[in-house]
Design an enzyme around this catalytic site. Structure first.
Site, short mmCIF file in Angstrom:
data_model
loop_
_atom_site.label_atom_id
_atom_site.label_comp_id
_atom_site.label_asym_id
_atom_site.label_seq_id
_atom_site.Cartn_x
_atom_site.Cartn_y
_atom_site.Cartn_z
N TRP A 187 40.23 48.02 -1.09
CA TRP A 187 39.28 49.14 -1.04
C TRP A 187 38.55 49.20 -2.38
O TRP A 187 39.17 49.04 -3.44
CB TRP A 187 40.00 50.48 -0.81
CG TRP A 187 39.04 51.63 -0.94
CD1 TRP A 187 38.18 52.10 0.01
CD2 TRP A 187 38.83 52.44 -2.11
NE1 TRP A 187 37.43 53.15 -0.50
CE2 TRP A 187 37.82 53.38 -1.80
CE3 TRP A 187 39.40 52.45 -3.39
CZ2 TRP A 187 37.37 54.32 -2.72
CZ3 TRP A 187 38.94 53.39 -4.31
CH2 TRP A 187 37.95 54.32 -3.97
N GLU A 228 39.14 47.91 3.84
CA GLU A 228 39.08 49.34 4.15
C GLU A 228 37.72 49.93 3.83
O GLU A 228 37.18 49.78 2.74
CB GLU A 228 40.16 50.08 3.34
CG GLU A 228 40.16 51.58 3.53
CD GLU A 228 41.20 52.27 2.67
OE1 GLU A 228 41.32 53.50 2.77
OE2 GLU A 228 41.88 51.56 1.88
N LYS A 230 34.79 53.22 3.72
CA LYS A 230 34.70 54.62 3.33
C LYS A 230 33.27 55.10 3.54
O LYS A 230 32.32 54.36 3.29
CB LYS A 230 35.12 54.81 1.87
CG LYS A 230 35.30 56.28 1.48
CD LYS A 230 36.04 56.44 0.18
CE LYS A 230 36.34 57.90 -0.10
NZ LYS A 230 37.16 58.09 -1.30
N ASP A 261 41.13 54.53 7.55
CA ASP A 261 41.71 55.64 6.80
C ASP A 261 41.22 56.95 7.41
O ASP A 261 40.02 57.16 7.60
CB ASP A 261 41.31 55.56 5.33
CG ASP A 261 42.00 56.60 4.46
OD1 ASP A 261 41.81 57.81 4.73
OD2 ASP A 261 42.71 56.22 3.52
N HIS A 264 38.29 58.78 5.64
CA HIS A 264 37.13 58.02 5.18
C HIS A 264 35.94 58.05 6.12
O HIS A 264 35.07 57.18 6.06
CB HIS A 264 37.54 56.58 4.89
CG HIS A 264 38.31 56.42 3.63
ND1 HIS A 264 38.55 55.19 3.05
CD2 HIS A 264 38.89 57.34 2.81
CE1 HIS A 264 39.26 55.37 1.94
NE2 HIS A 264 39.48 56.65 1.79
N HIS A 288 45.67 54.07 7.47
CA HIS A 288 46.05 54.96 6.39
C HIS A 288 46.01 56.38 6.94
O HIS A 288 44.95 56.97 7.10
CB HIS A 288 45.10 54.83 5.19
CG HIS A 288 45.45 53.70 4.28
ND1 HIS A 288 44.80 53.47 3.10
CD2 HIS A 288 46.41 52.74 4.38
CE1 HIS A 288 45.33 52.41 2.50
NE2 HIS A 288 46.31 51.95 3.26
N ASP A 296 37.43 63.87 1.82
CA ASP A 296 38.56 62.94 1.72
C ASP A 296 39.54 63.42 0.65
O ASP A 296 39.65 62.84 -0.42
CB ASP A 296 38.05 61.54 1.40
CG ASP A 296 39.18 60.53 1.27
OD1 ASP A 296 40.21 60.71 1.94
OD2 ASP A 296 39.03 59.56 0.51
N ASP A 298 42.89 63.92 0.95
CA ASP A 298 44.22 63.32 0.98
C ASP A 298 45.36 64.33 0.91
O ASP A 298 46.24 64.25 0.06
CB ASP A 298 44.35 62.29 -0.16
CG ASP A 298 43.46 61.08 0.06
OD1 ASP A 298 43.56 60.47 1.12
OD2 ASP A 298 42.65 60.77 -0.83
N ASP A 328 48.65 57.72 3.09
CA ASP A 328 47.80 57.78 1.91
C ASP A 328 47.42 59.23 1.61
O ASP A 328 46.45 59.76 2.16
CB ASP A 328 46.54 56.93 2.10
CG ASP A 328 45.69 56.84 0.85
OD1 ASP A 328 46.12 57.37 -0.20
OD2 ASP A 328 44.60 56.25 0.91
#
Length: 420
Positions: A187, A228, A230, A261, A264, A288, A296, A298, A328
């Site tokens: 990433w 990955e 985003k 993800d 993302h 993820h 984002d 997390d 993640d």
């Protein structure tokens, strides 16, 4: 009647109810126990790593909060990870970033070697887990302008290419030593804060850089490449070179794994809806699992609709052997070990619940055009006694049942974390 008897009795009643729906509970328990979930090391130290203790996060990454007890060394982090693992049932792995190396003196990222992760491998052997890996293309002077593998400067771009090549060697080392392939996920934070004049050139550079990185074939029994995407990041709100469209095409054309993800994409997009489509074109998927709140951010994974939908899509479409599940998130506002336990147990719960659905009946009703039955069964499944099966599963795996794990976390906090 003691607690064990109560759990066992509840389980037997639940099992009979599931059997009435032709659901094999024993098979579901065996399957869910064998599904590996890759925990992420960076929850334990707020993505700081051990390359430069004074370094600061860049690349659109933020860990907010100052809860006491953050790991400040690899030894502390390993101890914390293992403590969390004792409260989580089922097969587990650990996902490392390149900045979690251990070296006697500073090592540039394009010069890292397997020896800098030897202690992690020896520890993984002792606790009997596999390791996964990631290049760290952020929080570095040469990534300060949010350009790495797309950088227009040939020397800087080559630095990051060489870093990723070195990481592939380390990933393959993990797989060879531990007897389980390491998934290495690339990433990058590359993009623009405002509208770019040229969207194509950075993507051409990225494609060429990735091609150079993966040019050397590595044994698939040791190493799996993944990429990955985003949508945006802090400082790259207008454009990211590594978009979903770019990496979807790259993964499909280069036969590498595609990482989806949960944080993302646009706030109204969900990765659960993408899994089946991606599986038609990409052999391996890496997930993820995270929880974005407005962006984002997390957050710790909940047992919410999207987590459940992700698990359902994997199970309903028989993708367990093609999907690698990783987590993640990094929340520094709560006990970091509790964050691992909550998030990982929730992912495992969602998988068990998905395995205990009447999937055969659901698909048959849909095939028959009986959408009434499909909806009715889906809704009734939500209140089936799967929690009694979960409690029994935890008891049989020797991990805390219900919220009993919280007492263990609090004790560890008092005896270890607060003394750091």
């Amino acid at each position: 009647m003691d607690e064990r008897e109560n759990i066992l009795n509840a389980y037997q009643l639940a099992k009979r109810q599931f059997e009435q729906l032709d659901i094999d509970v024993d098979a579901a328990l065996k399957t869910v126990n064998d599904i590996s979930i890759s925990m992420h090391c960076w929850q334990g130290d707020d993505v700081a790593g051990f390359e430069n203790p004074e370094g600061s996060l860049t690349g659109g990454i933020q860990a907010t909060g100052n809860y006491p007890g953050k790991a400040t060394s690899a030894e502390e982090l390993r101890r914390d990870v293992f403590e969390a693992m004792t409260m989580i049932p089922g097969s587990l792995r650990l996902n490392l970033h390149a900045i979690y190396l251990e070296a006697d003196q500073p090592v540039e990222r394009n010069e890292i070697q397997p020896k800098h992760f030897a202690n992690w491998v020896e520890w993984a052997k002792r606790v009997e887990i596999g390791l996964d890996f990631n290049p760290t293309c952020f929080s570095h002077p040469l990534s300060a302008d949010n350009f790495t593998l797309t950088h227009p400067d040939d020397e800087i771009r080559q630095f990051w290419i060489d870093h990723c090549k070195a990481c592939r060697d380390i990933s393959a080392y993990f797989g060879k030593e531990l007897g389980s392939p390491s998934t290495m996920n690339i990433w990058i934070p590359d993009g623009y804060k405002d509208l770019p004049a040229d969207r194509l050139a950075p993507r051409k550079r990225l494609m060429a850089a990735l091609d150079e990185i993966i040019a050397e074939p590595l044994p698939v029994e040791y190493h799996i490449d993944a990429v990955e995407s985003k949508l945006f990041g802090i400082g790259t709100e207008a454009y990211t070179a590594g978009s979903n469209e770019f990496y979807f095409g790259y993964a499909a054309s280069r036969n590498v794994a595609l990482c989806l993800d949960a944080g993302h994409f646009h706030p109204t997009e969900v990765i659960s809806d993408k899994i089946s489509a991606a599986s038609l074109y990409v052999e391996k998927l890496l997930l993820h699992v995270s929880r974005p709140v407005r962006w984002d951010s997390d957050h710790v994974v909940l047992l919410d609709d999207e987590t459940q939908a992700i698990a359902n899509e994997i199970v309903r479409n028989n993708l367990l052997d093609r999907v690698t599940i990783g987590l993640d998130f990094f929340d520094a506002s709560i006990n970091r070990i509790a964050a691992w336990v909550i998030g990982t147990r929730n992912m495992r719960k969602a998988l068990l619940k998905a395995l205990l659905e009447p999937n055969t009946q659901l698909k048959q009703a849909e095939l028959n055009g009986d959408y009434t039955t499909r909806l009715a069964l889906m809704e009734e499944s939500k209140s089936l006694p799967w929690t009694a099966v979960w409690d029994y599963y935890c008891m049989e795996q020797g991990v805390p049942v219900g919220s009993a794990w919280l007492e263990q976390v609090k004790q560890y906090e008092a005896e270890v974390l607060l003394r750091r």
